[in-house]
Design a protein around this motif. Structure first.
Motif, PDB file in Angstrom:
ATOM      1  N   ASN A  30       0.638  -1.333  -0.025  1.00 24.19           N
ATOM      2  CA  ASN A  30       0.075  -0.047  -0.113  1.00 24.19           C
ATOM      3  C   ASN A  30       0.884   1.178  -0.057  1.00 24.19           C
ATOM      4  N   HIS A  31       2.215   1.224  -0.247  1.00 22.85           N
ATOM      5  CA  HIS A  31       2.931   2.238  -0.459  1.00 22.85           C
ATOM      6  C   HIS A  31       2.971   2.994   0.850  1.00 22.85           C
ATOM      7  N   GLY A  32       2.878   2.155   2.060  1.00 27.34           N
ATOM      8  CA  GLY A  32       2.898   3.183   3.439  1.00 27.34           C
ATOM      9  C   GLY A  32       4.428   3.481   3.785  1.00 27.34           C
ATOM     10  N   LEU A  33       5.352   3.213   2.800  1.00 28.38           N
ATOM     11  CA  LEU A  33       6.872   3.831   3.121  1.00 28.38           C
ATOM     12  C   LEU A  33       7.160   4.645   1.904  1.00 28.38           C
ATOM     13  N   GLN A  34       7.916   5.620   2.067  1.00 29.68           N
ATOM     14  CA  GLN A  34       8.413   6.540   1.133  1.00 29.68           C
ATOM     15  C   GLN A  34       9.984   6.464   1.142  1.00 29.68           C
ATOM     16  N   CYS A  35      10.459   7.536   2.073  1.00 32.27           N
ATOM     17  CA  CYS A  35      11.892   7.675   2.179  1.00 32.27           C
ATOM     18  C   CYS A  35      12.415   6.524   3.282  1.00 32.27           C
ATOM     19  N   GLY A  36      11.281   5.945   3.876  1.00 33.71           N
ATOM     20  CA  GLY A  36      11.706   4.620   5.021  1.00 33.71           C
ATOM     21  C   GLY A  36      12.482   5.227   6.133  1.00 33.71           C
ATOM     22  N   PHE A  37      12.425   6.637   6.495  1.00 32.72           N
ATOM     23  CA  PHE A  37      13.100   6.720   7.596  1.00 32.72           C
ATOM     24  C   PHE A  37      12.286   6.632   8.989  1.00 32.72           C
ATOM     25  N   CYS A  38      11.077   6.908   8.887  1.00 30.92           N
ATOM     26  CA  CYS A  38       9.937   6.705   9.879  1.00 30.92           C
ATOM     27  C   CYS A  38       9.463   5.383   9.962  1.00 30.92           C
ATOM     28  N   THR A  39       9.716   4.655   8.964  1.00 29.27           N
ATOM     29  CA  THR A  39       8.956   3.317   8.704  1.00 29.27           C
ATOM     30  C   THR A  39       9.463   2.418   9.904  1.00 29.27           C
ATOM     31  N   PRO A  40      10.438   2.276  10.528  1.00 30.30           N
ATOM     32  CA  PRO A  40      10.782   1.369  11.861  1.00 30.30           C
ATOM     33  C   PRO A  40       9.775   1.638  12.759  1.00 30.30           C
ATOM     34  N   GLY A  41       9.611   2.917  13.050  1.00 29.88           N
ATOM     35  CA  GLY A  41       8.812   3.325  14.184  1.00 29.88           C
ATOM     36  C   GLY A  41       7.306   3.114  13.969  1.00 29.88           C
ATOM     37  N   MET A  42       7.198   3.349  12.819  1.00 32.41           N
ATOM     38  CA  MET A  42       5.596   3.165  12.297  1.00 32.41           C
ATOM     39  C   MET A  42       5.143   1.752  12.136  1.00 32.41           C
ATOM     40  N   LEU A  43       6.086   1.057  11.882  1.00 30.06           N
ATOM     41  CA  LEU A  43       5.770  -0.521  11.798  1.00 30.06           C
ATOM     42  C   LEU A  43       5.683  -1.171  13.463  1.00 30.06           C
ATOM     43  N   MET A  44       6.499  -0.530  14.154  1.00 31.91           N
ATOM     44  CA  MET A  44       6.451  -1.076  15.561  1.00 31.91           C
ATOM     45  C   MET A  44       5.473  -0.513  16.169  1.00 31.91           C
ATOM     46  N   THR A  45       4.992   0.864  15.999  1.00 30.23           N
ATOM     47  CA  THR A  45       3.858   1.381  16.525  1.00 30.23           C
ATOM     48  C   THR A  45       2.384   0.671  16.187  1.00 30.23           C
ATOM     49  N   ALA A  46       2.436   0.419  14.830  1.00 30.06           N
ATOM     50  CA  ALA A  46       1.292  -0.414  14.264  1.00 30.06           C
ATOM     51  C   ALA A  46       1.199  -1.828  14.833  1.00 30.06           C
ATOM     52  N   TYR A  47       2.240  -2.478  14.797  1.00 32.71           N
ATOM     53  CA  TYR A  47       2.514  -3.914  15.372  1.00 32.71           C
ATOM     54  C   TYR A  47       1.605  -3.816  16.917  1.00 32.71           C
ATOM     55  N   HIS A  48       2.181  -2.842  17.767  1.00 31.75           N
ATOM     56  CA  HIS A  48       1.622  -2.879  19.029  1.00 31.75           C
ATOM     57  C   HIS A  48       0.221  -2.595  19.160  1.00 31.75           C
ATOM     58  N   PHE A  49      -0.157  -1.393  18.060  1.00 26.27           N
ATOM     59  CA  PHE A  49      -1.679  -1.064  18.035  1.00 26.27           C
ATOM     60  C   PHE A  49      -2.550  -2.150  17.883  1.00 26.27           C
ATOM     61  N   LEU A  50      -2.033  -2.997  16.915  1.00 33.29           N
ATOM     62  CA  LEU A  50      -2.921  -4.097  16.030  1.00 33.29           C
ATOM     63  C   LEU A  50      -2.869  -5.395  17.161  1.00 33.29           C
ATOM     64  N   GLN A  51      -1.891  -5.409  17.974  1.00 32.31           N
ATOM     65  CA  GLN A  51      -2.069  -6.391  19.235  1.00 32.31           C
ATOM     66  C   GLN A  51      -3.050  -5.965  20.161  1.00 32.31           C
ATOM     67  N   GLU A  52      -3.441  -4.857  20.417  1.00 34.48           N
ATOM     68  CA  GLU A  52      -4.602  -4.290  21.335  1.00 34.48           C
ATOM     69  C   GLU A  52      -5.902  -4.045  20.503  1.00 34.48           C
ATOM     70  N   ASN A  53      -5.794  -3.886  19.182  1.00 36.89           N
ATOM     71  CA  ASN A  53      -7.041  -3.529  18.399  1.00 36.89           C
ATOM     72  C   ASN A  53      -7.030  -4.117  17.120  1.00 36.89           C
ATOM     73  N   PRO A  54      -7.468  -5.260  16.997  1.00 41.98           N
ATOM     74  CA  PRO A  54      -7.191  -6.033  15.870  1.00 41.98           C
ATOM     75  C   PRO A  54      -8.236  -5.576  14.829  1.00 41.98           C
ATOM     76  N   ASP A  55      -9.102  -4.966  14.912  1.00 37.24           N
ATOM     77  CA  ASP A  55     -10.221  -4.499  14.073  1.00 37.24           C
ATOM     78  C   ASP A  55     -10.513  -2.749  14.195  1.00 37.24           C
ATOM     79  N   PRO A  56      -9.464  -2.246  14.128  1.00 40.24           N
ATOM     80  CA  PRO A  56      -9.655  -0.589  14.102  1.00 40.24           C
ATOM     81  C   PRO A  56     -10.456   0.087  12.975  1.00 40.24           C
ATOM     82  N   THR A  57     -10.751   1.262  13.363  1.00 38.85           N
ATOM     83  CA  THR A  57     -11.516   2.205  12.466  1.00 38.85           C
ATOM     84  C   THR A  57     -10.239   3.203  11.823  1.00 38.85           C
ATOM     85  N   GLU A  58     -10.645   3.576  10.620  1.00 35.64           N
ATOM     86  CA  GLU A  58      -9.429   4.694  10.203  1.00 35.64           C
ATOM     87  C   GLU A  58      -8.928   5.659  11.344  1.00 35.64           C
ATOM     88  N   GLU A  59     -10.138   6.183  11.764  1.00 31.83           N
ATOM     89  CA  GLU A  59      -9.673   7.249  12.765  1.00 31.83           C
ATOM     90  C   GLU A  59      -8.865   6.803  14.108  1.00 31.83           C
TER      91      GLU A  59
END
Length: 158
Positions: A97-126
């Motif tokens: 889904n092209h969620g990374l561009q330059c890649g600098f924030c990507t590790p932090g974004m991936l780890m944040t998303a990982y934890h978030f989806l562990q706690e909320n597996p069916d989130p809304t966009e908001e």
């Protein structure tokens, strides 16, 4: 090392025992001592989120912690997401889904998303927007990031 403190820490399932200076930051320990370069150093003030790792099950900014504080802890870095050469569904979704561009924030974004989806597996966009708002991205405008996290959630639910 005259002033060193011995620590024992499990990172991505591997146990490490190292001597570290008391003032050595966790992000520097991960990158320089363990050669896990995926965790990025950004602002060094805990604001950008590029250095986010999972520390005893919680996302933390590794630039705000000393390595000695990790003694006895379990840490997951972005390198710990993939298993046996297979990308984690979050990594796949960001790629698709092209969620990374330059890649600098990507590790932090991936780890944040990982934890978030562990706690909320069916989130809304908001809910996704709120969850990733603490990781600064200058390239994507967050639309692709939100799309990626939503796609990852669907993949992980099966």
């Amino acid at each position: 090392m005259a002033d060193g403190r011995r620590i024992q820490v499990k990172v991505n399932g591997v146990l490490y025992v190292r001597e570290v200076e008391p003032r050595r930051l966790l992000v520097d320990f991960l990158r320089e001592d363990l050669e896990l370069l995926g965790t990025h150093i950004g602002c060094e003030h805990g604001i950008c989120g590029a250095c986010t790792v999972i520390f005893n099950g919680q996302p933390v900014r590794s630039c705000l912690m000393f390595a000695v504080q990790a003694d006895g802890a379990e840490i997951m870095t972005v390198e710990g997401l993939a298993r046996d050469g297979k990308l984690h569904p979050i990594q796949e979704a960001f790629q698709e889904n092209h969620g990374l561009q330059c890649g600098f924030c990507t590790p932090g974004m991936l780890m944040t998303a990982y934890h978030f989806l562990q706690e909320n597996p069916d989130p809304t966009e908001e809910e996704v927007r709120v969850a990733v708002a603490g990781v600064l991205c200058r390239c994507t405008g967050y639309k692709q990031v939100v799309d990626s996290v939503m796609a990852a959630a669907a993949k992980m639910r099966g």
